[in-house]
Design an enzyme around this catalytic site. Structure first.
Site, PDB file in Angstrom:
ATOM      1  N   GLU A  69       0.840  -1.205   0.000  1.00 11.36           N
ATOM      2  CA  GLU A  69       0.000   0.000   0.000  1.00 11.36           C
ATOM      3  C   GLU A  69       0.869   1.247   0.000  1.00 11.36           C
ATOM      4  OE1 GLU A  69      -3.203  -0.208   2.903  1.00 11.36           O
ATOM      5  OE2 GLU A  69      -3.193   1.959   3.155  1.00 11.36           O
TER       6      GLU A  69
ATOM      7  N   ASP B  18       0.174   5.366   0.574  1.00  7.30           N
ATOM      8  CA  ASP B  18      -0.907   6.240   1.041  1.00  7.30           C
ATOM      9  C   ASP B  18      -0.630   7.726   0.992  1.00  7.30           C
ATOM     10  OD1 ASP B  18      -2.484   4.178   2.049  1.00  7.30           O
ATOM     11  OD2 ASP B  18      -1.440   4.158   3.955  1.00  7.30           O
TER      12      ASP B  18
ATOM     13  N   GLU C 164      -3.036  10.596   2.893  1.00  7.39           N
ATOM     14  CA  GLU C 164      -4.268  10.865   3.642  1.00  7.39           C
ATOM     15  C   GLU C 164      -4.248  12.326   4.031  1.00  7.39           C
ATOM     16  OE1 GLU C 164      -4.854   8.240   6.967  1.00  7.39           O
ATOM     17  OE2 GLU C 164      -4.925   6.479   5.695  1.00  7.39           O
TER      18      GLU C 164
END
Ligand SMILES: *[C@@H]1O[C@H](CO)[C@@H](O)[C@H](O)[C@H]1NC(C)=O
Length: 281
Positions: free
Chosen positions: A100, A102, A104
């Protein structure tokens, strides 16, 4: 103008607009997967909005899975008092040992800065957080958030300025995401129990619905299908891309002026020693 040349002009106008549309059309490229109508594709696929209200957030995912690529998305974040909202934008593979990458975006009170939280997971393990402020107001306009993912490194960029590089250090025994295809995901949800300094500030639901907007999704990427990946011709430009000297300097500028948390310097958190990728030159 002769009839012929105007015909060719018309033809080339038509084909170029067809290419433009097919380069970025949310109707073809993504699916809104949750939120019961709170995620919307608008303007013939040119715009996508995700909303969050008291009852639910919403989200979408790319229709394709990719194994390496350069993926750009233009995002305009929730304006005004967005405290407690989290807008995510990430690549992720499936299963329990997933990879993953990311972004955010943690909302804030009006006039206070967003936090851009980043992480990289390999084989289901993350704990590689870096957080940043931005050098502009991300709610006023669209800005480009990019993931370059090739066999050498993963580079996260904002408007073309690299903010983070995660290098392939398999040569010294460290994991790197390069075996599992990933899909692009994005969502907006409420996280006022942790995103606002441990729940200090609560989401102001009188300001709902909260809306994040998306445009110009471009994936120059190797598409994964039936167990193999096929790369487009544009592969050459990003496949071997690395940070050049100018890129290193920009990255240094961001890390010096806008990085507010780096797991690689958090000795309290890692009393047994910092993660190895932090100390490899
Ligand atoms: C919101 O802004 C305050 C004041 O600048 C800052 O201390 C805090 O970390 C910000 N919160 C988030 C979630 O970014």
């Amino acid at each position: 103008m002769t009839r012929n040349s105007s015909f060719y002009l018309l033809l080339s106008l038509l084909t170029s607009s067809v290419l433009l549309v097919s380069a970025a059309n949310f109707n073809q490229d993504v699916s809104v997967t949750w939120g019961d109508g709170r995620g919307k594709i608008l303007d013939n696929g040119q715009l996508l909005t995700l909303t969050l209200d008291k009852f639910s957030g919403s989200g979408f995912q790319s229709n394709n899975e990719y194994l390496f690529g350069k993926i750009d998305m233009n995002i305009k974040l929730v304006p005004g008092n967005s405290a407690g909202t989290v807008t995510t934008y990430y690549l992720r593979s499936q299963g329990t040992t997933w990879d993953e990458v990311d972004f955010e975006f943690l909302g804030n009170l009006s006039g206070d800065p967003y936090t851009v939280h980043t992480n990289v997971f390999c084989g289901g393990k993350g704990d590689r957080e870096q957080q940043f402020r931005l050098w502009f107001d991300p709610t006023e306009d669209f800005h480009t958030y990019s993931v370059l993912w090739n066999p050498r490194s993963i580079i996260l960029s904002v408007d073309g300025t690299p903010i983070r590089e995660f290098k392939n250090l398999e040569s010294v025994g460290l994991p790197f995401p390069n075996r599992q295809p990933m899909r692009v995901y994005s969502s907006i949800w409420n996280a006022d129990s942790w995103a606002t300094r441990g729940g200090l500030i609560k989401t102001d639901w009188s300001k709902a619905p909260f809306t994040a907007s998306y445009r110009d999704y471009v994936a120059e990427a190797c598409v994964w299908s039936s167990g193999r990946s096929s790369c487009s011709d544009s592969r050459s430009s990003w496949w071997s891309e690395e940070l050049d000297v100018a890129g290193q300097q920009k990255l240094g500028w961001v890390q010096k002026n806008y990085m507010i948390y780096d797991y690689c310097t958090d000795t309290k958190r890692f009393p047994q020693g910092l993660p190895k990728e932090c100390t490899v030159a």
